[in-house]
Design an enzyme around this catalytic site. Structure first.
Site, mmCIF file in Angstrom:
data_model
loop_
_atom_site.group_PDB
_atom_site.id
_atom_site.type_symbol
_atom_site.label_atom_id
_atom_site.label_comp_id
_atom_site.label_asym_id
_atom_site.label_seq_id
_atom_site.Cartn_x
_atom_site.Cartn_y
_atom_site.Cartn_z
ATOM 1 N N ASP A 173 0.773 -1.243 0.000
ATOM 2 C CA ASP A 173 0.000 0.000 0.000
ATOM 3 C C ASP A 173 0.804 1.293 0.000
ATOM 4 O O ASP A 173 0.557 2.174 -0.799
ATOM 5 C CB ASP A 173 -0.928 0.046 1.227
ATOM 6 C CG ASP A 173 -1.863 -1.151 1.310
ATOM 7 O OD1 ASP A 173 -1.749 -2.062 0.468
ATOM 8 O OD2 ASP A 173 -2.711 -1.168 2.213
ATOM 9 N N GLU A 404 1.763 -9.299 11.583
ATOM 10 C CA GLU A 404 1.527 -9.014 10.168
ATOM 11 C C GLU A 404 2.852 -8.741 9.435
ATOM 12 O O GLU A 404 3.069 -9.195 8.327
ATOM 13 C CB GLU A 404 0.613 -7.779 10.079
ATOM 14 C CG GLU A 404 0.195 -7.375 8.686
ATOM 15 C CD GLU A 404 -0.730 -6.151 8.697
ATOM 16 O OE1 GLU A 404 -0.956 -5.573 9.787
ATOM 17 O OE2 GLU A 404 -1.229 -5.788 7.618
HETATM 18 C C1 DGY Z 1 -5.859 -1.851 4.473
HETATM 19 O O1 DGY Z 1 -6.995 -1.658 4.865
HETATM 20 O O2 DGY Z 1 -4.842 -1.357 4.959
HETATM 21 C C2 DGY Z 1 -5.658 -2.793 3.370
HETATM 22 O O3 DGY Z 1 -4.327 -3.039 3.107
HETATM 23 C C3 DGY Z 1 -6.334 -2.283 2.150
HETATM 24 O O4 DGY Z 1 -6.778 -3.396 1.527
#
Ligand code: DGY
Length: 439
Positions: A173, A404
């Site tokens: 992201d 994570e």
């Molecule tokens: C989040 O919500 O951070 C996810 O990576 C988007 O899918």
């Protein structure tokens, strides 16, 4: 460090069962309370080691969200009453597109195409099991439709390389890769709708994307919506339009898997072979950067490569794309990091000023990337380096739990933090378990 593998496997199973919600797993409770696309692919691989029914239903549940244009969305909102996430199903308003399912609700963008190689993994683990063959026959055409979606809607110049128009599609992201294209977005005149983030009420804000990045994510979501999440206007209008190194590598890898599977089952793979021929060549021609010594994404808006060493390029090894010589350059970089105090594999160039070993995709180590790199290195004949990639992940998980993502700098974990983001994370559990049981 002495690692108790049996104990890790037992904990991993407990996490996976704990994250099951009636046929699918959430990546982690609270922070991600629905089903995510590529997470589920990786979870299915882990389950296939000990619970085939769960491995199948993970994929069946995901495919319930597939659109008639073939897209498999990045989130499937199996519950419409769960409120603890932004952007939730009502913000996406996918009913602008008549091909989006009404139930379950979904997001309007997609995620890395892992399902082709997931199917092959399942089959390799159970080569003589007729149930697996039945499962594969049932889902194979849906995954081909998904690849068709990529080539039809995301390759406007018919180059064999597909684009993404939202960083969430990349799975990485807030990578610094995206900073320049994202900063071209004119937020001042964007008239963004009001929204409220949930993630930073659950996870530590310093480990998550910034407010500016969320504004940019919302802008691109709105842009997709305006063009019914599939229209030509997306490619015409989006400032963020990237042929990503990892998306295209995983698509190529999944194409290869579908071709091998299809041939064994006497299914038609002609179309996939045509895509593949073009894609592998275009990937090498357009995404290799010799001075960086890796593959990197291409910014279609600026017509230039993204000039950074970043983790996405390593997934080309998994897909068998580089020549031996190019692979060696990528591996040299991994070796250098291993010799200079980093856990393998930091997600961004550790020598760059944008490197931030705590903040999501700007530096930390990610379990699913280690899994991909492990198999990539085995494929190219680097078993010792592959073992380091595996052991680093097992060490981080043993010391800090099934997070994570993880701190990449060894000297920092000695004193302060180790694991970041969500806890009891499904793909961490699944892939640690797979690396222990299947390699
Ligand atoms: C989040 O919500 O951070 C996810 O990576 C988007 O899918």
């Amino acid at each position: 460090m002495k690692i108790n593998e049996l104990e890790l496997v037992a904990q991993a199973k407990e996490i996976l069962y704990g994250n099951l919600r009636g046929g699918f797993t959430v990546p982690t409770a609270r922070l991600y309370p629905f089903q995510w696309n590529w997470d589920s692919g990786f979870v299915s691989i882990g389950f296939a080691n000990f619970d085939l029914e769960a491995a199948f239903s993970e994929i069946h549940s995901l495919l319930k969200g597939q659109w008639t244009n073939g897209m498999i969305p990045h989130i499937i909102f199996h519950s419409e009453t769960e409120k603890d996430y932004f952007p939730n199903w009502d913000f996406w308003e996918t009913n602008v597109n008549p091909g989006a399912p009404n139930t379950p609700k979904t997001s309007g963008i997609t995620q890395p195409p892992v399902l082709g190689f997931v199917l092959e993994q399942l089959w390799e683990k159970h080569p003589d099991n007729p149930q697996v063959v039945d499962f594969i026959k049932a889902v194979f055409p849906k995954i081909v439709d998904f690849h068709q979606f990529w080539y039809e809607y995301r390759d406007p110049y018919r180059e064999g390389l597909v684009f993404i128009y939202h960083p969430w599609e990349s799975g990485r992201d807030n990578s610094p890769l995206w900073d320049a294209p994202m900063n071209r977005i004119d937020l001042e005149n964007a008239n963004l709708p009001y929204y409220q983030r949930r993630d930073i009420t659950i996870a530590d804000a310093s480990e998550r994307p910034t407010k500016l990045q969320y504004d940019q994510y919302v802008y691109l979501l709105q842009l997709g919506k305006k063009h019914l999440y599939e229209g030509k206007g997306i490619a015409e209008e989006s400032e963020f339009l990237i042929q990503d190194s990892m998306i295209n590598a995983l698509l190529i890898s999944s194409n290869d898997s579908l071709i091998r599977i299809g041939k064994k089952l006497n299914l038609d793979v002609g179309k996939i072979e045509e895509w593949q021929q073009q894609s592998k060549k275009a990937y090498n021609d357009k995404l290799w950067n010799d001075s960086l010594g890796t593959y990197t994404g291409y910014d279609l808006r600026q017509q230039e490569q993204l000039p950074y060493w970043e983790i996405g390029g390593t997934s080309a090894l998994f897909a068998g794309i580089p020549s031996a010589e190019k692979a060696q350059k990528i591996v040299d970089h991994l070796k250098e990091l291993n010799n200079s105090g980093y856990f393998i594999m930091p997600s961004f160039d550790v020598h760059h000023e944008y490197f931030d070993s705590r903040r999501y995709w700007r530096g930390p180590v990610w379990p699913q990337m280690n899994w991909l790199i492990y198999f990539g290195l085995q494929r190219y004949g680097y078993p010792e380096m592959a073992d380091i990639v595996k052991q680093d992940l097992l060490e981080l998980v043993s010391r800090f739990g099934f997070h994570e993502y993880f701190e990449a700098q060894k000297h920092l974990v000695e004193t302060t933090h180790g694991g970041y983001g969500g806890k009891s994370f499904s793909w961490t559990a699944s892939l640690v378990l797979d690396l222990i049981l299947a390699t």
